[in-house]
Scaffold this active site. Sequence first.
Site, short mmCIF file in Angstrom:
data_model
loop_
_atom_site.label_atom_id
_atom_site.label_comp_id
_atom_site.label_asym_id
_atom_site.label_seq_id
_atom_site.Cartn_x
_atom_site.Cartn_y
_atom_site.Cartn_z
N ILE A 19 56.02 43.79 41.30
CA ILE A 19 57.29 44.67 41.04
C ILE A 19 57.83 45.48 41.83
CG2 ILE A 19 57.77 46.81 39.27
CD1 ILE A 19 55.10 46.24 37.90
N THR A 94 45.50 45.83 40.80
CA THR A 94 46.08 45.98 39.77
C THR A 94 45.45 45.28 38.40
OG1 THR A 94 47.68 44.13 40.22
CG2 THR A 94 48.35 46.43 40.71
N THR A 135 50.64 53.42 34.68
CA THR A 135 50.62 52.44 33.82
C THR A 135 50.04 53.12 32.43
OG1 THR A 135 48.97 50.53 33.05
CG2 THR A 135 48.23 52.27 34.55
N ASP A 136 50.62 52.23 31.29
CA ASP A 136 50.20 52.82 30.12
C ASP A 136 48.76 52.58 29.74
OD1 ASP A 136 49.84 50.20 29.77
OD2 ASP A 136 51.37 49.69 28.14
N GLU A 137 47.93 52.07 30.80
CA GLU A 137 46.64 51.83 30.54
C GLU A 137 45.69 53.34 30.60
OE1 GLU A 137 44.60 48.63 31.86
OE2 GLU A 137 46.13 47.18 31.73
N TYR A 159 40.05 49.96 36.67
CA TYR A 159 41.46 49.89 37.19
C TYR A 159 42.16 51.22 36.48
CZ TYR A 159 46.34 49.16 36.69
OH TYR A 159 47.87 49.16 36.66
N LYS A 163 43.72 54.70 38.31
CA LYS A 163 45.28 55.10 38.19
C LYS A 163 45.24 56.63 37.50
CE LYS A 163 48.45 53.00 38.82
NZ LYS A 163 49.25 52.60 40.08
N LEU A 199 47.99 37.07 32.83
CA LEU A 199 48.03 36.24 31.66
C LEU A 199 49.23 35.46 31.70
CD1 LEU A 199 46.94 35.68 28.55
CD2 LEU A 199 48.94 37.13 27.83
N ARG A 223 49.94 43.70 23.39
CA ARG A 223 50.50 44.71 24.52
C ARG A 223 52.19 44.72 24.37
NH1 ARG A 223 45.89 44.97 25.10
NH2 ARG A 223 44.63 44.61 26.99
N GLY A 284 34.86 45.75 27.49
CA GLY A 284 35.76 46.95 27.09
C GLY A 284 37.22 46.73 26.86
P1 NAD Z 1 50.80 43.80 42.67
O1 NAD Z 1 49.09 43.45 42.47
O2 NAD Z 1 51.38 42.53 42.29
O3 NAD Z 1 51.03 44.34 43.95
C1 NAD Z 1 50.34 45.31 44.82
C2 NAD Z 1 50.91 45.54 45.92
O4 NAD Z 1 50.35 46.50 46.84
C3 NAD Z 1 50.62 44.20 46.77
O5 NAD Z 1 51.65 43.85 47.61
C4 NAD Z 1 49.49 44.69 47.78
O6 NAD Z 1 49.24 43.92 49.00
C5 NAD Z 1 49.78 46.14 47.84
N1 NAD Z 1 48.53 47.07 48.04
C6 NAD Z 1 47.40 47.06 47.65
N2 NAD Z 1 46.62 48.16 48.14
C7 NAD Z 1 47.55 48.63 49.36
C8 NAD Z 1 47.10 49.48 50.07
N3 NAD Z 1 45.75 50.27 50.31
N4 NAD Z 1 48.00 49.89 51.08
C9 NAD Z 1 49.35 49.36 50.87
N5 NAD Z 1 49.53 48.25 50.26
C10 NAD Z 1 48.63 47.98 49.23
O7 NAD Z 1 50.95 44.64 41.77
P2 NAD Z 1 52.13 45.16 40.39
O8 NAD Z 1 51.88 44.23 39.51
O9 NAD Z 1 53.42 44.74 41.22
O10 NAD Z 1 52.27 46.52 40.00
C11 NAD Z 1 52.60 47.57 40.90
C12 NAD Z 1 52.38 48.98 40.43
O11 NAD Z 1 52.58 49.02 39.17
C13 NAD Z 1 50.89 49.16 40.81
O12 NAD Z 1 50.72 50.70 40.85
C14 NAD Z 1 50.37 49.18 39.06
O13 NAD Z 1 49.15 49.79 38.60
C15 NAD Z 1 51.72 49.56 38.64
N6 NAD Z 1 51.86 48.87 37.13
C16 NAD Z 1 51.77 47.56 37.15
C17 NAD Z 1 52.03 47.04 35.48
C18 NAD Z 1 51.94 45.34 35.43
O14 NAD Z 1 52.00 45.00 34.22
N7 NAD Z 1 52.10 44.58 36.42
C19 NAD Z 1 52.25 47.65 34.53
C20 NAD Z 1 52.33 48.81 34.77
C21 NAD Z 1 52.16 49.79 35.81
O1 DAU Z 2 49.60 47.58 30.46
C1 DAU Z 2 50.04 47.78 32.05
C2 DAU Z 2 48.94 46.92 32.51
O2 DAU Z 2 49.31 45.48 32.40
C3 DAU Z 2 49.06 47.06 34.14
O3 DAU Z 2 48.88 48.42 34.58
C4 DAU Z 2 48.19 46.11 35.03
O4 DAU Z 2 48.26 46.30 36.37
C5 DAU Z 2 48.37 44.88 34.47
O5 DAU Z 2 47.56 43.74 35.07
C6 DAU Z 2 48.50 44.58 33.08
O6 DAU Z 2 47.08 44.58 32.60
P1 DAU Z 2 46.47 43.71 31.34
O7 DAU Z 2 44.88 43.84 31.43
O8 DAU Z 2 46.90 44.07 30.03
O9 DAU Z 2 47.16 42.30 31.89
P2 DAU Z 2 46.47 40.76 32.02
O10 DAU Z 2 47.75 40.00 32.16
O11 DAU Z 2 45.33 40.69 32.73
O12 DAU Z 2 45.99 40.58 30.38
C7 DAU Z 2 47.11 40.57 29.35
C8 DAU Z 2 46.26 40.37 28.16
O13 DAU Z 2 45.76 38.95 28.17
C9 DAU Z 2 45.02 41.08 27.78
O14 DAU Z 2 44.83 41.41 26.43
C10 DAU Z 2 44.01 40.26 28.41
C11 DAU Z 2 44.51 38.75 28.15
N1 DAU Z 2 44.00 37.82 28.89
C12 DAU Z 2 44.25 38.05 30.08
C13 DAU Z 2 43.84 36.92 31.30
C14 DAU Z 2 44.17 37.02 32.71
C15 DAU Z 2 43.53 36.31 28.39
O15 DAU Z 2 43.22 36.53 27.23
N2 DAU Z 2 43.04 35.64 29.26
C16 DAU Z 2 43.27 35.68 30.68
O16 DAU Z 2 42.72 34.79 31.45
#
Ligand code: NAD
Ligand code: DAU
Length: 356
Positions: A19, A94, A135-137, A159, A163, A199, A223, A284
């Site tokens: 992101i 993440t 995050t919504d988590e 995680y 957060k 996923l 989700r 969980g």
């Molecule tokens: P991502 O895992 O793709 O990227 C995380 C980035 O942070 C990477 O580039 C990593 O190298 C960097 N990083 C990790 N630890 C670090 C540190 N100690 N110092 C500097 N850089 C560091 O994550 P994402 O999916 O892009 O998520 C970005 C943010 O959005 C996170 O804070 C996550 O909690 C939040 N978020 C993600 C989602 C989602 O669905 N992906 C949803 C809601 C919130």
């Molecule tokens: O809701 C926001 C969050 O969404 C962010 O804060 C997190 O950083 C991000 O990783 C994501 O968390 P989830 O755990 O919801 O995402 P994930 O893609 O891991 O899983 C989405 C759903 O799919 C969840 O119900 C678990 C399920 N899943 C996931 C994987 C990786 C499977 O069924 N099989 C899988 O292999």
Amino acid sequence: MANERPFERLLVTGGAGFIGSCYVRDVLGRRDGTRITVLDKLTYAGNEANLAPVRADPEMAARLTFVHGDIADADAVRPLVDAVDAVVNFAAETHVDRSILEPEAFLATGVIGVHVLLDACRAATGHPRFVQVSTDEVYGSVPEGHAREEAPLAPRSPYAAAKAAGELLVRSYVITHVVDAVVTRGANTYGPYHHPEKLIPLFITNAIDDLPLPLYGDGLQHRDWLYVSDHAAAVDHVLRHGIAGETYNVVGGAERANREVVTALLERLGKPWSLVREVEDRPGHDRRYAMDGAKLASLGWRAATTFEDGLAATVDWFVANEAWWRATKAGDWDGWYERQYGRRLANGRAAARDGV
Ligand code: NAD
Ligand code: DAU
């Protein structure tokens, strides 16, 4: 008070991730006067290739500085924070499944790292605004209805707990040190450059290779899906219009059961449901995430991308960008995959298509 400063010098932490890199690409592309410094540790999830579109444009590239470093390193962080109008913190570990197996890095970045950033904002002479991307988590599982911002924090994974802890540190710095900070709570985000451990990209890339798709439990977890450029735009909107000390839900408005998501991506790829394996559930596992988006809507922001359009664009991007995702599935990927899925897939079973 909403903040009316132009925010032309930004520190974007985690800007090489999924992101964060979208935010950097979009803001540099849209705002001529803005300069961005990215601070990123380049963990397994960070990838400088995510910033290649910026590097390829000399005008945008001139406004980007990349610093390889850790947000928990106070000596590295302080001068960077001192030089900007705002810090947008995307940096985090993440992946929920990794937090179950190895939580330490989640705490180091999500708690100590957030504290270091906040303390640098407190000390900086220019009083930079701080945006914590959360995050919504943090609400935990929401069995019915839609969580509003004032609902209690009830994280259920390491995680989510890290957060939530980061958010509470923000709150403490707002109250105690009058740091100008805002928090966003984003829904499940998807789109181009998404790391294939999650996923949607895992299932797309495995399906392209006709590999099994490990669906946790009954696959009826829900989700709310948010397209990545919408998430990035919402964070920028809160940076510019959010009220100091406030928290904003960022909703996608696209609640789907995991089975529905898998059905849709397989249809787009033209791949069969028979690739899906029902495997042992995530410990969980949160059954449902759902938030109320009225507060951010009242500031004038809504998601622009439907799930159907966003998923089609995402599938098509992964089909067209094999080199990108094959490189992210190199390195320590096989070890991770075996550890997370080896036993699950060995004990898994073909998944019936019904049950959505
Ligand atoms: P991502 O895992 O793709 O990227 C995380 C980035 O942070 C990477 O580039 C990593 O190298 C960097 N990083 C990790 N630890 C670090 C540190 N100690 N110092 C500097 N850089 C560091 O994550 P994402 O999916 O892009 O998520 C970005 C943010 O959005 C996170 O804070 C996550 O909690 C939040 N978020 C993600 C989602 C989602 O669905 N992906 C949803 C809601 C919130
Ligand atoms: O809701 C926001 C969050 O969404 C962010 O804060 C997190 O950083 C991000 O990783 C994501 O968390 P989830 O755990 O919801 O995402 P994930 O893609 O891991 O899983 C989405 C759903 O799919 C969840 O119900 C678990 C399920 N899943 C996931 C994987 C990786 C499977 O069924 N099989 C899988 O292999």
